[in-house]
Design a protein around this motif. Structure first.
Motif, PDB file in Angstrom:
ATOM      1  N   THR A  48       0.910  -1.323   0.082  1.00 23.27           N
ATOM      2  CA  THR A  48      -0.034  -0.154   0.063  1.00 23.27           C
ATOM      3  C   THR A  48       0.737   1.317   0.064  1.00 23.27           C
ATOM      4  O   THR A  48       0.177   2.330  -0.498  1.00 23.27           O
ATOM      5  N   ASN A  49       2.125   1.017   0.337  1.00 26.35           N
ATOM      6  CA  ASN A  49       2.919   2.319   0.200  1.00 26.35           C
ATOM      7  C   ASN A  49       3.457   2.595  -0.976  1.00 26.35           C
ATOM      8  O   ASN A  49       4.361   3.134  -1.267  1.00 26.35           O
ATOM      9  N   GLY A  50       3.338   1.623  -2.249  1.00 26.31           N
ATOM     10  CA  GLY A  50       3.825   1.681  -3.363  1.00 26.31           C
ATOM     11  C   GLY A  50       4.958   0.984  -3.847  1.00 26.31           C
ATOM     12  O   GLY A  50       5.416   0.984  -4.828  1.00 26.31           O
ATOM     13  N   LYS A  51       5.571   0.345  -2.589  1.00 28.07           N
ATOM     14  CA  LYS A  51       6.878  -0.359  -3.019  1.00 28.07           C
ATOM     15  C   LYS A  51       6.504  -1.653  -3.550  1.00 28.07           C
ATOM     16  O   LYS A  51       5.719  -2.424  -3.105  1.00 28.07           O
ATOM     17  N   VAL A  52       7.191  -1.749  -4.836  1.00 27.52           N
ATOM     18  CA  VAL A  52       6.995  -3.054  -5.688  1.00 27.52           C
ATOM     19  C   VAL A  52       7.710  -4.120  -5.011  1.00 27.52           C
ATOM     20  O   VAL A  52       9.004  -4.020  -4.697  1.00 27.52           O
ATOM     21  N   PHE A  53       7.157  -5.348  -4.910  1.00 20.99           N
ATOM     22  CA  PHE A  53       7.970  -6.451  -4.249  1.00 20.99           C
ATOM     23  C   PHE A  53       8.168  -7.725  -5.309  1.00 20.99           C
ATOM     24  O   PHE A  53       8.887  -8.590  -5.209  1.00 20.99           O
ATOM     25  N   ASP A  54       7.309  -7.661  -6.410  1.00 17.12           N
ATOM     26  CA  ASP A  54       7.565  -8.580  -7.566  1.00 17.12           C
ATOM     27  C   ASP A  54       6.741  -8.068  -8.806  1.00 17.12           C
ATOM     28  O   ASP A  54       5.871  -7.286  -8.820  1.00 17.12           O
ATOM     29  N   GLU A  55       7.351  -8.343  -9.958  1.00 23.63           N
ATOM     30  CA  GLU A  55       6.743  -7.888 -11.199  1.00 23.63           C
ATOM     31  C   GLU A  55       7.080  -8.905 -12.332  1.00 23.63           C
ATOM     32  O   GLU A  55       8.066  -9.368 -12.439  1.00 23.63           O
ATOM     33  N   SER A  56       6.076  -8.992 -13.304  1.00 22.78           N
ATOM     34  CA  SER A  56       6.700  -9.758 -14.527  1.00 22.78           C
ATOM     35  C   SER A  56       5.992  -8.815 -15.624  1.00 22.78           C
ATOM     36  O   SER A  56       4.682  -8.601 -15.710  1.00 22.78           O
ATOM     37  N   THR A  57       6.930  -8.620 -16.528  1.00 20.29           N
ATOM     38  CA  THR A  57       6.501  -7.638 -17.582  1.00 20.29           C
ATOM     39  C   THR A  57       6.083  -8.338 -18.867  1.00 20.29           C
ATOM     40  O   THR A  57       5.704  -7.917 -19.847  1.00 20.29           O
ATOM     41  N   GLU A  58       6.704  -9.667 -18.695  1.00 24.83           N
ATOM     42  CA  GLU A  58       6.391 -10.428 -19.816  1.00 24.83           C
ATOM     43  C   GLU A  58       5.403 -11.900 -19.154  1.00 24.83           C
ATOM     44  O   GLU A  58       5.384 -12.049 -18.055  1.00 24.83           O
ATOM     45  N   GLY A  59       4.721 -12.343 -20.011  1.00 21.07           N
ATOM     46  CA  GLY A  59       3.679 -13.526 -19.492  1.00 21.07           C
ATOM     47  C   GLY A  59       4.542 -14.522 -18.910  1.00 21.07           C
ATOM     48  O   GLY A  59       5.497 -15.009 -19.260  1.00 21.07           O
ATOM     49  N   VAL A  60       3.885 -14.814 -17.777  1.00 18.34           N
ATOM     50  CA  VAL A  60       4.650 -15.988 -16.985  1.00 18.34           C
ATOM     51  C   VAL A  60       3.443 -17.120 -16.718  1.00 18.34           C
ATOM     52  O   VAL A  60       2.231 -16.584 -16.382  1.00 18.34           O
ATOM     53  N   SER A  61       3.745 -18.560 -16.675  1.00 20.21           N
ATOM     54  CA  SER A  61       2.547 -19.402 -16.601  1.00 20.21           C
ATOM     55  C   SER A  61       2.632 -19.974 -15.225  1.00 20.21           C
ATOM     56  O   SER A  61       3.909 -20.294 -14.860  1.00 20.21           O
ATOM     57  N   TYR A  62       1.495 -20.187 -14.680  1.00 28.04           N
ATOM     58  CA  TYR A  62       1.456 -21.080 -13.314  1.00 28.04           C
ATOM     59  C   TYR A  62       0.011 -21.892 -13.413  1.00 28.04           C
ATOM     60  O   TYR A  62      -0.674 -21.619 -14.379  1.00 28.04           O
TER      61      TYR A  62
END
Length: 176
Positions: free
Chosen positions: A106-120
């Motif tokens: 909620t403070n805006g700090k990014v903890f994880d990101e995927s800018t390309e498709g990732v499968s799960y």
């Protein structure tokens, strides 16, 4: 006598250390307030499920690859059953999904990101995703506001502290 004292001391130390690790704190009330405050401060209107997950569907998506008409259908999320949506384009818990996402606090700090498709496998993901992703069809976009009990709990993980509210912006690229 010396051995008995050593055993007793070891047992006491073991119990006191393991109790701290296994202690589970209930963050439900704190998380609810944090999410509601965040939504108000950011002028956002979200739906709330019975479990405490908040979500905003920004684009529902389509079961077809063409002919998407964003904004035409409104999804209330009520009555969704993740095991029965397979024929209408929504993923089920048994689905493999490909997503693009950003996770932040909620403070805006990014903890994880995927800018390309990732499968799960949807079944392998946190409860908040298991509940929120089936609200979409391929191409859909959603913002999830995940309380700790639907995220990483009171213990957290390497990048997420225990009790943290998580916000995800997710695009469901495809249901595989």
């Amino acid at each position: 006598m010396k051995q008995l004292l050593t055993a007793l001391l070891s047992l006491t130390l073991f119990i006191s250390c393991s109790k701290d690790k296994d202690e589970v704190k209930d963050y439900t009330a704190e998380n609810e307030k944090e999410i509601v405050d965040y939504l108000a401060q950011n002028n956002l209107t979200a739906q709330r499920t019975n479990s405490g997950l908040y979500y905003i569907i920004t684009k529902e998506g389509s079961s077809e690859s063409e002919g998407e008409n964003p904004g035409e259908e409104e999804n209330t999320g009520e009555g969704e059953n993740t095991e029965e949506n397979e024929n209408d384009g929504h993923p089920t818990l048994n689905s493999n999904i490909t997503v693009i996402y950003k996770g932040y606090f909620t403070n805006g700090k990014v903890f994880d990101e995927s800018t390309e498709g990732v499968s799960y496998s949807l079944r392998s993901l946190i409860p908040g995703w298991k509940e929120g992703i089936p609200l979409l069809k391929s191409g859909g976009e959603i913002q999830l506001f995940v309380p700790a009990h639907l995220g990483y709990g009171s213990n957290g993980n390497k990048t997420v502290p225990g009790g943290a509210v998580l916000i995800f912006e997710i695009t469901l690229v495809s249901v595989n």
